[in-house]
Design a protein around this motif. Structure first.
Motif, PDB file in Angstrom:
ATOM      1  N   MET A 125       0.832  -1.204   0.000  1.00  0.00           N
ATOM      2  CA  MET A 125       0.000   0.000   0.000  1.00  0.00           C
ATOM      3  C   MET A 125       0.864   1.249   0.000  1.00  0.00           C
ATOM      4  N   GLN A 126       1.933   1.220   0.788  1.00  0.00           N
ATOM      5  CA  GLN A 126       2.835   2.365   0.846  1.00  0.00           C
ATOM      6  C   GLN A 126       3.504   2.602  -0.506  1.00  0.00           C
ATOM      7  N   PHE A 127       3.707   1.533  -1.263  1.00  0.00           N
ATOM      8  CA  PHE A 127       4.316   1.669  -2.597  1.00  0.00           C
ATOM      9  C   PHE A 127       3.288   2.155  -3.629  1.00  0.00           C
ATOM     10  N   GLY A 128       2.032   2.300  -3.202  1.00  0.00           N
ATOM     11  CA  GLY A 128       0.997   2.778  -4.111  1.00  0.00           C
ATOM     12  C   GLY A 128       0.439   1.722  -5.041  1.00  0.00           C
ATOM     13  N   LEU A 129       0.519   0.452  -4.639  1.00  0.00           N
ATOM     14  CA  LEU A 129       0.071  -0.651  -5.484  1.00  0.00           C
ATOM     15  C   LEU A 129      -1.266  -1.212  -5.012  1.00  0.00           C
ATOM     16  N   PRO A 130      -2.147  -1.627  -5.931  1.00  0.00           N
ATOM     17  CA  PRO A 130      -3.355  -2.356  -5.531  1.00  0.00           C
ATOM     18  C   PRO A 130      -2.939  -3.652  -4.854  1.00  0.00           C
ATOM     19  N   THR A 131      -3.456  -3.919  -3.675  1.00  0.00           N
ATOM     20  CA  THR A 131      -2.993  -5.057  -2.887  1.00  0.00           C
ATOM     21  C   THR A 131      -4.133  -5.657  -2.092  1.00  0.00           C
ATOM     22  N   LYS A 132      -4.016  -6.924  -1.778  1.00  0.00           N
ATOM     23  CA  LYS A 132      -5.109  -7.634  -1.111  1.00  0.00           C
ATOM     24  C   LYS A 132      -4.567  -8.730  -0.208  1.00  0.00           C
ATOM     25  N   VAL A 133      -5.124  -8.828   1.018  1.00  0.00           N
ATOM     26  CA  VAL A 133      -4.862  -9.971   1.885  1.00  0.00           C
ATOM     27  C   VAL A 133      -5.919 -11.022   1.571  1.00  0.00           C
ATOM     28  N   ILE A 134      -5.493 -12.205   1.155  1.00  0.00           N
ATOM     29  CA  ILE A 134      -6.413 -13.268   0.762  1.00  0.00           C
ATOM     30  C   ILE A 134      -6.616 -14.229   1.929  1.00  0.00           C
ATOM     31  N   VAL A 135      -7.867 -14.528   2.221  1.00  0.00           N
ATOM     32  CA  VAL A 135      -8.213 -15.463   3.301  1.00  0.00           C
ATOM     33  C   VAL A 135      -8.692 -16.771   2.691  1.00  0.00           C
ATOM     34  N   GLY A 136      -8.231 -17.884   3.230  1.00  0.00           N
ATOM     35  CA  GLY A 136      -8.652 -19.178   2.703  1.00  0.00           C
ATOM     36  C   GLY A 136      -8.100 -20.325   3.523  1.00  0.00           C
ATOM     37  N   VAL A 137      -7.786 -21.422   2.836  1.00  0.00           N
ATOM     38  CA  VAL A 137      -7.265 -22.601   3.517  1.00  0.00           C
ATOM     39  C   VAL A 137      -5.968 -23.050   2.867  1.00  0.00           C
ATOM     40  N   SER A 138      -5.078 -23.585   3.668  1.00  0.00           N
ATOM     41  CA  SER A 138      -3.887 -24.251   3.157  1.00  0.00           C
ATOM     42  C   SER A 138      -4.144 -25.744   3.251  1.00  0.00           C
ATOM     43  N   LYS A 139      -3.669 -26.471   2.282  1.00  0.00           N
ATOM     44  CA  LYS A 139      -3.945 -27.904   2.238  1.00  0.00           C
ATOM     45  C   LYS A 139      -3.070 -28.659   3.220  1.00  0.00           C
ATOM     46  N   THR A 140      -3.703 -29.351   4.163  1.00  0.00           N
ATOM     47  CA  THR A 140      -2.965 -30.122   5.158  1.00  0.00           C
ATOM     48  C   THR A 140      -3.370 -31.593   5.150  1.00  0.00           C
ATOM     49  N   GLU A 141      -4.247 -31.980   4.223  1.00  0.00           N
ATOM     50  CA  GLU A 141      -4.684 -33.368   4.156  1.00  0.00           C
ATOM     51  C   GLU A 141      -5.250 -33.671   2.779  1.00  0.00           C
ATOM     52  N   ILE A 142      -5.385 -34.963   2.501  1.00  0.00           N
ATOM     53  CA  ILE A 142      -6.072 -35.432   1.303  1.00  0.00           C
ATOM     54  C   ILE A 142      -7.352 -36.092   1.775  1.00  0.00           C
ATOM     55  N   ASN A 143      -8.485 -35.636   1.265  1.00  0.00           N
ATOM     56  CA  ASN A 143      -9.768 -36.113   1.776  1.00  0.00           C
ATOM     57  C   ASN A 143     -10.821 -35.990   0.684  1.00  0.00           C
ATOM     58  N   SER A 144     -11.426 -37.108   0.299  1.00  0.00           N
ATOM     59  CA  SER A 144     -12.421 -37.089  -0.771  1.00  0.00           C
ATOM     60  C   SER A 144     -13.807 -36.702  -0.276  1.00  0.00           C
ATOM     61  N   ASN A 145     -13.983 -36.648   1.038  1.00  0.00           N
ATOM     62  CA  ASN A 145     -15.308 -36.357   1.598  1.00  0.00           C
ATOM     63  C   ASN A 145     -15.359 -35.000   2.280  1.00  0.00           C
ATOM     64  N   ILE A 146     -14.569 -34.058   1.800  1.00  0.00           N
ATOM     65  CA  ILE A 146     -14.497 -32.750   2.434  1.00  0.00           C
ATOM     66  C   ILE A 146     -15.738 -31.930   2.108  1.00  0.00           C
ATOM     67  N   SER A 147     -16.129 -31.066   3.025  1.00  0.00           N
ATOM     68  CA  SER A 147     -17.264 -30.182   2.811  1.00  0.00           C
ATOM     69  C   SER A 147     -16.823 -28.958   2.023  1.00  0.00           C
ATOM     70  N   GLU A 148     -17.773 -28.366   1.272  1.00  0.00           N
ATOM     71  CA  GLU A 148     -17.467 -27.137   0.537  1.00  0.00           C
ATOM     72  C   GLU A 148     -17.337 -25.950   1.491  1.00  0.00           C
ATOM     73  N   ASN A 149     -17.922 -26.081   2.696  1.00  0.00           N
ATOM     74  CA  ASN A 149     -17.841 -25.012   3.691  1.00  0.00           C
ATOM     75  C   ASN A 149     -16.635 -25.260   4.590  1.00  0.00           C
ATOM     76  N   LEU A 150     -15.491 -24.762   4.160  1.00  0.00           N
ATOM     77  CA  LEU A 150     -14.243 -25.048   4.854  1.00  0.00           C
ATOM     78  C   LEU A 150     -13.934 -23.991   5.906  1.00  0.00           C
ATOM     79  N   ILE A 151     -13.272 -24.439   6.960  1.00  0.00           N
ATOM     80  CA  ILE A 151     -12.829 -23.513   8.002  1.00  0.00           C
ATOM     81  C   ILE A 151     -11.562 -22.822   7.515  1.00  0.00           C
ATOM     82  N   LYS A 152     -11.603 -21.509   7.463  1.00  0.00           N
ATOM     83  CA  LYS A 152     -10.449 -20.740   6.968  1.00  0.00           C
ATOM     84  C   LYS A 152      -9.301 -20.837   7.974  1.00  0.00           C
ATOM     85  N   ASN A 153      -8.112 -21.193   7.484  1.00  0.00           N
ATOM     86  CA  ASN A 153      -6.980 -21.402   8.383  1.00  0.00           C
ATOM     87  C   ASN A 153      -5.689 -20.726   7.928  1.00  0.00           C
ATOM     88  N   HIS A 154      -5.777 -19.877   6.882  1.00  0.00           N
ATOM     89  CA  HIS A 154      -4.532 -19.316   6.357  1.00  0.00           C
ATOM     90  C   HIS A 154      -4.811 -18.010   5.620  1.00  0.00           C
TER      91      HIS A 154
END
Length: 350
Positions: A125-154
């Protein structure tokens, strides 16, 4: 549900790309101690003239100066509540909270992913650039039965340079937590700076799919049912087919297939089932051009107590697969149109 912890022991050697910033990295490493974040920002602006160099300088400063560690307030899980009359008041309060958090973590030189992202965002922001903090999940497992409503962790960052949005993850680029000593180990990983969106979507999934920066966004089920990609996977000229699922089946009769849409000329690989300590060569059958398929049979009795398979290349782990009993879980197959650092001694930085 098997948890897979991310290993940061492997570094992607994007030599040509990293060499573009040798002079930036070298100068930043010689920086004195700054008491205020804006003093750091002014120094970067004076030292470097292009937007790319300035963002790189801010990114590298974080990876060599910040330590991943939860502060007292975060250990106590304290929540902040605000009240406001209108959007302007809401924005001001949120801004004050963010600045307070930035000042504390910058002074302590420690924090978690939110602190890393907020500091990098503030500098951009100080450099005058469009910038964004992105909220989401980091992958910590392999799971075929995961819900689309994920708990944000990263959290991570996006910055726009020359009309193009670039993705960065300063937390993952900085190092890892050793599970034995419980201490932060600094280890720069080049892969997480200006990462290709297709590659980024293999390990980070934003809450808002717009920030995948992909024409065809990846769903949560596709994200979690895919193999786990180590940073060492990228930059080797390897591409997995969308037919390759991250879950292998355990049975005396079933053969598991790993499909590659692209392999480099030299593609010797080995695999190991965790717990056995035995490396086995991964065989390949050529299908067309650079496309190959590998077959793996996981005998039910032999691998009864083991649920993770790692593929190695050049003595480095590049892929993880989850092993499930044939009838334990329903396997979700990915469609051809949706193609898409883990070591037992390290933890992911969320």
């Amino acid at each position: 549900m098997t948890k897979i912890f991310i290993s940061f022991l492997c570094v992607v050697h994007s030599i040509g790309f990293a060499n573009d910033y040798i002079h930036v990295d070298s100068r930043v490493r010689r920086y004195p101690h700054f008491k205020e974040i804006h003093d750091l920002g002014y120094r970067i602006q004076n030292d470097f003239k292009t937007d790319k160099e300035r963002v790189r300088a801010a990114f590298i400063w974080l990876t060599i100066n910040m330590t991943y560690e939860r502060v007292i307030e975060e250990n106590l899980n304290q929540k902040v509540y605000i009240s406001f009359k209108d959007e302007r008041a809401k924005h001001k309060q949120l801004r004050d909270i963010a600045l307070n958090k930035i000042e504390k973590s910058f002074a302590l030189r420690k924090g978690v992913c939110t602190d890393y992202s907020l500091i990098l965002n503030e500098l951009c922001m100080q450099f005058g650039l469009p910038t964004k903090v992105i909220v989401g999940v980091s992958k910590t497992e392999i799971n075929s039965n995961i819900s689309e409503n994920l708990i944000k962790n990263h959290t991570w960052n996006a910055v726009q340079i020359g009309g193009t949005w670039q993705l960065m993850d300063p937390t993952w680029a900085s190092g890892f937590i050793d599970t034995r000593s419980k201490k932060f180990v600094r280890k720069h990983i080049e892969h997480f700076f200006f990462t290709d969106p297709e590659d980024f979507a293999k390990h980070n999934l934003p809450n808002n799919e717009e920030w995948q920066l992909l024409r065809e966004p990846v769903s949560a089920k596709e994200f979690y049912s895919a193999p786990y990609y180590y940073p060492e996977f990228f930059g080797k000229g390897i591409a997995l087919s969308s037919n390759t699922n991250g879950i292998l089946k355990k049975s005396d009769e079933t053969i598991n297939y790993i499909y590659f849409d692209k392999l480099p000329p030299q593609h010797g690989m080995y695999y190991m089932v965790h717990g056995t300590g035995e490396l086995r060569r991964l065989g390949f059958k050529k299908l067309a051009k650079n496309a190959y398929v590998s077959k793996i049979r996981l005998k039910k009795k032999l691998y009864k107590d083991h649920s993770l398979l790692t593929v190695f290349m050049d003595e480095k782990p590049i892929l993880n697969f989850k092993i499930e009993d044939l009838y334990t879980n329903q396997i979700i197959k990915k469609t051809p149109n949706n193609e898409q650092q883990k070591n037992p001694n390290s933890l992911d930085l969320k």
